[in-house]
Design an enzyme around this catalytic site. Structure first.
Site, mmCIF file in Angstrom:
data_model
loop_
_atom_site.group_PDB
_atom_site.id
_atom_site.type_symbol
_atom_site.label_atom_id
_atom_site.label_comp_id
_atom_site.label_asym_id
_atom_site.label_seq_id
_atom_site.Cartn_x
_atom_site.Cartn_y
_atom_site.Cartn_z
ATOM 1 N N ASP A 217 11.697 -30.967 35.713
ATOM 2 C CA ASP A 217 11.701 -32.428 35.608
ATOM 3 C C ASP A 217 13.122 -32.933 35.341
ATOM 4 O OD1 ASP A 217 9.901 -34.815 35.329
ATOM 5 O OD2 ASP A 217 10.862 -34.950 33.371
ATOM 6 N N GLU A 269 15.028 -12.099 36.078
ATOM 7 C CA GLU A 269 14.634 -10.913 35.302
ATOM 8 C C GLU A 269 13.205 -10.484 35.653
ATOM 9 O OE1 GLU A 269 14.715 -12.136 31.220
ATOM 10 O OE2 GLU A 269 16.878 -12.515 31.262
#
Ligand code: GLC
Length: 554
Positions: A217, A269
């Site tokens: 956002d 990751e």
């Protein structure tokens, strides 16, 4: 319009380069509890009906703990589900169901601000000016003789000043805090490592729960220019919540990219191509493309396309520019026509270029939309969009051809924009009305009790999903056909070659599909086997406001 060579496909074959992502607005999707507000169990129960649409992923607008002052974009706990939407266990059940249906799940994340009820903000209010608690937000002393005036002249996106004055714990009038949006949404101080580390942890919390990515956002917010200099934004830009390159001191500051690189390291990751998609209202396109450089986000909403007028020349221009500009940084373009902040495209496309952000019936109404024309154009626009390479976004209900609900009474409106501007701007409630599922059930199947947090227009009954499913020529069947063909023929990962076409008509080939979109031209002769048409088509002369896909000569 003249032919060109095929636009080279973007590098890579990851799913998000060609995906169709369907936006679920949880408050308005499906309500299992019967309180009139949609919830996570409601979503879980209806996911199969989305799988039927051949989408790749859903994006959920916020369902986090929140006082709901901005429909959940005011988060008071970034690691929990608000009880109105269910529980973390409901979230786990929802994501498991989605994954079992082959649908990925992307969640909204709101880093620019928290709710004023967030424990951090409450601690800041209880602490003294200059304290570490205040440092997490943007507190400043006021100007004027006694600090009675705001620190600068910035105007909130929702109207009114961007600053609110607090009362200090000892009862005296005190400092001011910054909020780009509502008073209930204080901006966080992203200069602070503590804030950055907190959000790394929030990302991991949801990644560990299995989410496939984040819609970020206000990804052009977060960092403010040093010294917070005065600035007046145009009304138009202010209402869109964005800004042109390099001008605004609170949008699109260079420092924000460091944050996205850091977030990218976190998502990288994890296995399985987890993604970051930016909501970044910045212009021009070259500037927006910075959000999707190889070490930043994966996608960014291409609002330039959404805002393009219904004009053949303009659409071709924005398509070419988008493919070229995003391609230059190795990113896919995205395409989007509706979301929870904009007038639904089934209405917007009949309003012309001056369509405001929200719509209603009243003295400010710029003209009533023509419902037939709007739906016809919306279907034609969607059919063109779904043939384009890159990522496509759909907003819940557009597959039913839902128009904007414009006759919501003032006292039923909930958007803070409506209240902060005292009714001058309608705000966004009209695109957020609960979905119709079954025409003959209470609340058209949205909730078992008939409750709905916003009133549904009668037309939503006629457009209910059960009325359209299996009905030849319905909007829903057009979406189903087009999405299936898009997947089968790999159009999202394809490349387009423009073909010669008369003025106002766009024609292109992609993956064995020939697209002819008569936007605003004279009726045009179409040859070949029709695969899908946006409006009933006799196979001969294609009228304006109509798109068809025909089998291209191999
Ligand atoms: C984004 C959201 C919008 C929200 C605002 C503040 O623009 O899409 O709905 O009001 O951010 O969080």
């Amino acid at each position: 319009m003249a032919p060109t060579d095929a636009t080279a496909p973007t590098a890579g074959t990851e799913w998000w380069r060609s995906s169709v992502i369907y936006q679920i607005y949880p408050r308005s999707f499906a309500d299992a509890s019967g309180d009139g507000i949609g919830d996570l169990p409601g979503i879980t129960a209806r996911l199969e009906e989305l799988a039927d649409l051949a989408i790749d992923a859903v994006w959920l607008s916020p369902f986090y703990r929140s006082p709901q002052k901005d429909a959940g974009y005011d988060v008071s706990d970034f690691r929990d589900v608000d009880p109105i939407f269910g529980s973390l266990a409901d979230f786990d059940a929802m994501i498991e169901r989605a994954h079992s249906l082959g649908i990925r799940v992307i969640v909204d994340i709101v880093p620019n601000h928290s709710s004023d009820q967030h424990p951090w903000f409450q601690a800041a209010l209880a602490a003294a000016p200059g304290s570490p608690e205040r440092e997490r937000y943007v507190f400043r002393d006021g100007t004027g003789e006694n600090g009675e005036l705001p620190p600068n002249n910035w105007e909130s996106v929702f109207g009114g000043p961007m600053w609110t004055r607090v009362t200090e714990p000892d009862g005296t009038p005190g400092q001011w805090y910054l909020h780009i949006f509502d008073t209930a949404q204080p901006d966080l101080n992203w200069e602070l490592e503590e804030v950055r580390a907190e959000f790394d942890d929030v990302l991991r919390f949801w990644l560990d729960r299995g989410v496939d990515g984040f819609r970020v956002d206000v990804a052009h917010g977060l960092i403010k220019a040093p010294g917070l200099p005065d600035f007046v934004q145009s009304q138009e830009e202010a209402s869109m919540g964005g800004g042109a390159a390099t001008q605004s001191p609170y949008w699109a500051q260079d420092g924000v990219h460091e944050i996205w690189r850091r977030w990218r390291r976190v998502t990288d990751e994890y296995p399985g191509d987890r993604i970051l998609a930016a909501e970044a209202w910045v212009y021009p396109l070259e500037f927006m493309a910075r959000w999707v450089r190889p070490d930043e986000m994966h996608q960014t909403f291409n609002f330039g396309y959404m805002e393009a007028p219904w004009d053949g020349e303009a659409l071709r221009q924005v398509i070419d520019d988008s493919l070229e500009t995003f391609g230059a940084v190795g990113a896919p373009s995205t395409w989007v026509l509706s979301n929870h902040d904009m007038i639904r495209h089934a209405t917007r496309l009949s309003l012309g270029e001056d369509a405001p952000q929200g719509h209603g019936v009243g003295p400010e109404t710029p003209g009533l939309p023509d419902i037939e024309e709007g739906i016809r154009r919306a279907r034609a626009a969607t059919l063109l969009m779904l043939a384009l390479p890159g990522g496509a976004y759909l907003y819940q209900g557009e597959e039913l051809g839902l128009p904007e609900a414009i006759d919501i009474p003032g006292d039923a409106r909930q958007d803070p924009t409506w209240h902060r501007t005292e009714g001058e701007r309608y705000g966004r409630d009209g695109c957020r009305v609960p979905l119709p599922w079954e025409a003959d059930r209470a609340a058209y199947g949205f909730s078992s009790t008939g409750e709905t947090w916003l009133p549904q227009p009668g037309l939503y009954g006629v457009l209910a999903r059960d009325r359209q499913r299996g009905t030849v020529g319905s909007t829903l069947e057009m979406y189903r056909d087009a999405l299936r063909l898009r997947r089968e023929r790999g159009l999202g990962a394809g490349a387009i070659a423009w073909r010669d076409a008369p003025a106002g008509v766009l024609s292109l080939d992609n993956g064995g599909v020939r697209v002819i979109a008569n936007i605003d031209g004279a009726p045009v002769k179409v040859h070949g086997e029709v695969l899908v048409a946006s409006s009933p088509f006799d196979g001969d002369l294609l009228p304006p406001d109509t798109t068809v896909w025909v089998r291209a000569a191999e």
